[in-house]
Design a protein around this motif. Structure first.
Motif: not given
Length: 386
Positions: A308-310, A319-326, A331-335, A382-386
């Protein structure tokens, strides 16, 4: 509450219970037995391929173990890595790639990734080898490249560098069962290779792994160390330090059943990746990680990942991770790169900033074979709705 969408759940194919029940019925509930033997054979047959590849890989053998970490550890032991040695390891990976180096009293030397596959940068690899030789007067004892998220590394280039300096490669294929480079299965390129069957991998044994060995002799040596290094004697005789690393016949029964759906699991992961690519096409600032063009790389897409390029997207990876969690989606950040981990803060590192940047902007999306197209559409919405 919406149903939970998990990152990567195990999927049973149906025959696992059959082989487990067989183990109970015949009282093979120990770390050896028919399921272990059959699972090892099925893995070997899958990896070595057919025709010319089969001839090239004919000598390889597979030893089923308690974990992928155990496989990496035994690989280092068999390569003679010990106290005071250095081992080059990909920085952008899970800690299990690096921890066994420390088990042996050796020092990990971390190398950053290149942009195309996110795996070990061959240019930095050679830079690290030259610099360690200049600084220590010794070559590193082994090289551990990783096929991250199922994406094959640039194996021709990595192996060419390793070969020029005569440094053996221990291939970390924990995430890459079913992936191919130039038509050859990942896990067959290194002198040794490690596989993982953790619950979230392409196939599972609930927990487990395997070491791919170059010969029957080497496989027997791996088995020796994996079974407490017991010498041939009527009593318990030990002349080496051994480990309790053998896979149980029960767990191998699960793996034996999973082999019947392995191809199906890989195909579904690739379908899921293609669907993400299609649905996220045109979403500003969001890019799906895809294999390099040209046909050399054939990833199993164990996990589909995005960056994601902010500035372009108007939102961040977090923001994506938290929206998905909601929305009850895992989901999970890369290593987080190993050179940024506190436990390895003193280890040498040769980098270009690639893994640090990817860690900040990258996210793993749900990719398990049980997910439906509707599940993937929900994630994308969820991603598209951000």
């Amino acid at each position: 509450m919406k149903n939970r969408i998990w990152l990567s759940l195990a999927h049973m194919g149906g025959r696992e219970q059959e082989f487990i029940q067989e183990a109970f019925d015949t009282n093979w509930v120990v770390p050896l037995g028919p399921n272990v033997n059959a699972f090892e054979k099925a893995l070997r047959d899958f990896l070595i391929g057919n025709g010319k590849l089969k001839v090239e890989n004919e000598g390889k053998q597979v030893v089923a173990l308690s974990a992928g970490t155990a496989a990496l550890h035994l690989g280092l032991i068999l390569l003679g890595v010990g106290e005071g040695d250095e081992v080059i390891c990909q920085s952008f990976t899970f800690s299990a790639s690096a921890n066994p180096i420390a088990y042996q009293g050796a020092t990990p030397v971390f190398v950053d990734s290149e942009e195309d596959t996110w795996n070990m940068d061959p240019v930095l690899l050679e830079e690290a080898i030259k610099d360690r030789l200049e600084k220590t007067g010794r070559l590193p004892k082994a090289i551990i490249p990783v096929h991250l998220y199922g994406m094959p590394g640039k194996l021709d280039e990595i192996l060419e560098v390793a070969g020029r300096y005569n440094i053996p490669v221990l291939e970390d294929s924990a995430e890459a069962l079913g992936s191919e480079y130039k038509g050859r299965k990942c896990g067959t390129f290194g002198v040794y290779a490690a596989l993982s069957f953790n619950g979230n991998k392409i196939i599972t044994t609930s927990g487990g792994g395997a070491l791919v060995c170059p010969s029957e002799e080497r496989a027997k040596r791996a088995l020796f160390y994996a079974t407490q290094a017991r010498e041939q004697a009527p009593h318990y005789q030990h002349e080496k330090i051994g480990y309790n690393y053998r896979m149980s016949n029960i767990c191998a029964g699960i793996g034996r059943g999973q082999m019947f759906v392995l191809e199906e699991h890989v195909a579904r992961r690739r379908e899921i990746h293609d669907l993400y690519v299609k649905l996220l096409d045109g979403v500003k600032g969001v890019k799906v990680m895809c294999q390099p063009e040209g046909g050399d790389f054939n990833s199993n897409y164990w996990l589909t990942c995005i960056t994601v390029d902010p500035e372009e997207a108007g939102f961040t990876r977090e923001d994506v991770r938290l929206a998905l969690d909601g929305d009850n989606i895992e989901s999970r950040p890369l290593w987080k790169p190993m050179h940024l981990q506190p436990v390895f803060k003193e280890a040498p590192f040769y980098g270009n900033g690639t893994s640090e940047r990817l860690f900040e902007i990258g996210l793993c999306l749900p990719s398990g074979p049980m997910l439906t197209d509707q599940d993937i559409e929900r994630v994308v919405k969820v991603i598209c709705d951000l």
